[in-house]
Design an enzyme around this catalytic site. Structure first.
Site, PDB file in Angstrom:
ATOM      1  N   SER A   1       0.857  -1.190   0.000  1.00  0.00           N
ATOM      2  CA  SER A   1       0.000   0.000   0.000  1.00  0.00           C
ATOM      3  C   SER A   1       0.892   1.238   0.000  1.00  0.00           C
ATOM      4  O   SER A   1       2.022   1.194   0.501  1.00  0.00           O
ATOM      5  CB  SER A   1      -0.884   0.022   1.256  1.00  0.00           C
TER       6      SER A   1
ATOM      7  N   LYS B   1       2.624  -2.550   6.130  1.00  0.00           N
ATOM      8  CA  LYS B   1       2.862  -2.543   4.691  1.00  0.00           C
ATOM      9  C   LYS B   1       4.297  -2.117   4.360  1.00  0.00           C
ATOM     10  O   LYS B   1       4.876  -2.577   3.369  1.00  0.00           O
ATOM     11  CB  LYS B   1       1.846  -1.638   3.991  1.00  0.00           C
TER      12      LYS B   1
ATOM     13  N   TYR C   1      -1.325  -0.046  10.187  1.00  0.00           N
ATOM     14  CA  TYR C   1      -1.475  -0.694   8.885  1.00  0.00           C
ATOM     15  C   TYR C   1      -0.306  -0.289   7.984  1.00  0.00           C
ATOM     16  O   TYR C   1       0.295  -1.130   7.304  1.00  0.00           O
ATOM     17  CB  TYR C   1      -2.806  -0.285   8.269  1.00  0.00           C
TER      18      TYR C   1
END
Length: 251
Positions: free
Chosen positions: A143, A160, A156
């Site tokens: 991402s 990533k 998150y």
């Protein structure tokens, strides 16, 4: 000419909807046979029907970070199709929103387990089952949150970023016969990302030079390229698929 995957077999995790389903559809359309995974059996059964039935696709339901599920998936893929050439580590979770310092340690550990350690485990199993002897290609779905700070989804983003680094390390370890790359999408119109644009899509899209959010097929095309022989001299790289949004500092 569009690269063909005729005679190739892929496993795509997290493929009951969204980006994962888009990738599975793209690979089947280009001739591959695919095993799709996700947690929901009913959704996966519908995916198999959409992809053309058991001659083209099979499904194995389970949690991506569950070793028993990983083992069953690899075993059933080899049983059904006789090989395992391509792996797409697409499953990702983000059960936490807010500052990194406020993230519950157990939640942070789960995010890392699913988003980083599970792709490592899947790649290890692919290597042991087929790719170590026959070669293959792996793409990890990262991402843009992994390449810049991302307010509210920081943990998150940390996972990533780790996945991007894992991609580099695996590429160095597994060459020359196995290539490992990643894609880093910005906001794609999926159920997973709804909270980032729902009710304000037009406003969010203004930050993108291409003036729209991504679609699953935008990412699927990039993944298919990295898996194909057109990318035969590319490994350890992360392809940003973001509509240009990171050019201006937005997300």
């Amino acid at each position: 000419m569009t690269p063909s995957f005729k005679g190739k077999v892929a496993v795509v995790t997290g493929a009951s909807r969204g980006i994962g389903l888009g990738i599975a559809r793209e690979l089947v359309e280009r001739g591959a046979k695919v095993c799709v995974t996700a947690r929901g059996e009913e959704a996966l059964a519908e995916v198999v029907r959409e992809l053309g039935g058991p001659d083209h696709a099979i499904a194995v339901a389970g949690k991506s970070d569950d070793p028993a599920h990983q083992e069953e998936t690899v075993s059933r893929t080899l049983e059904a199709f006789g090989r395992f050439d391509l792996l797409v580590n697409n499953t990702g979770i983000n059960p936490s929103y807010g500052p990194v310092l406020d993230t519950d340690p157990a939640v942070a550990a789960k995010i890392m387990a699913v988003n980083v350690l599970a792709p490592l485990a899947w790649t290890r199993r692919a290597h042991a089952a087929w790719m170590g002897e026959h070669g293959g290609a792996v793409v990890n779905v990262a991402s843009v949150a992994g390449i810049r700070s991302s307010a509210g989804i920081g943990m998150y983003g940390v996972s990533k970023a780790a996945l991007i680094r894992l991609t580099m390390e695996l590429a160095a370890d597994l060459g020359p016969d196995i290539r490992v790359n990643a894609v880093a999408p910005a906001v794609v119109k999926t159920k997973f990302a709804e909270a980032l644009y729902e009710g304000r899509e037009e406003k969010v899209s203004r930050a993108y030079p291409l003036k729209r959010l991504g679609l699953p097929e935008d990412v699927a095309g990039a993944v298919a390229f990295l898996l194909s022989e057109d990318a035969a001299w590319i490994t350890g790289q992360t392809l940003v698929v973001d509509g240009g949004v990171t050019l201006g500092g937005g997300l």
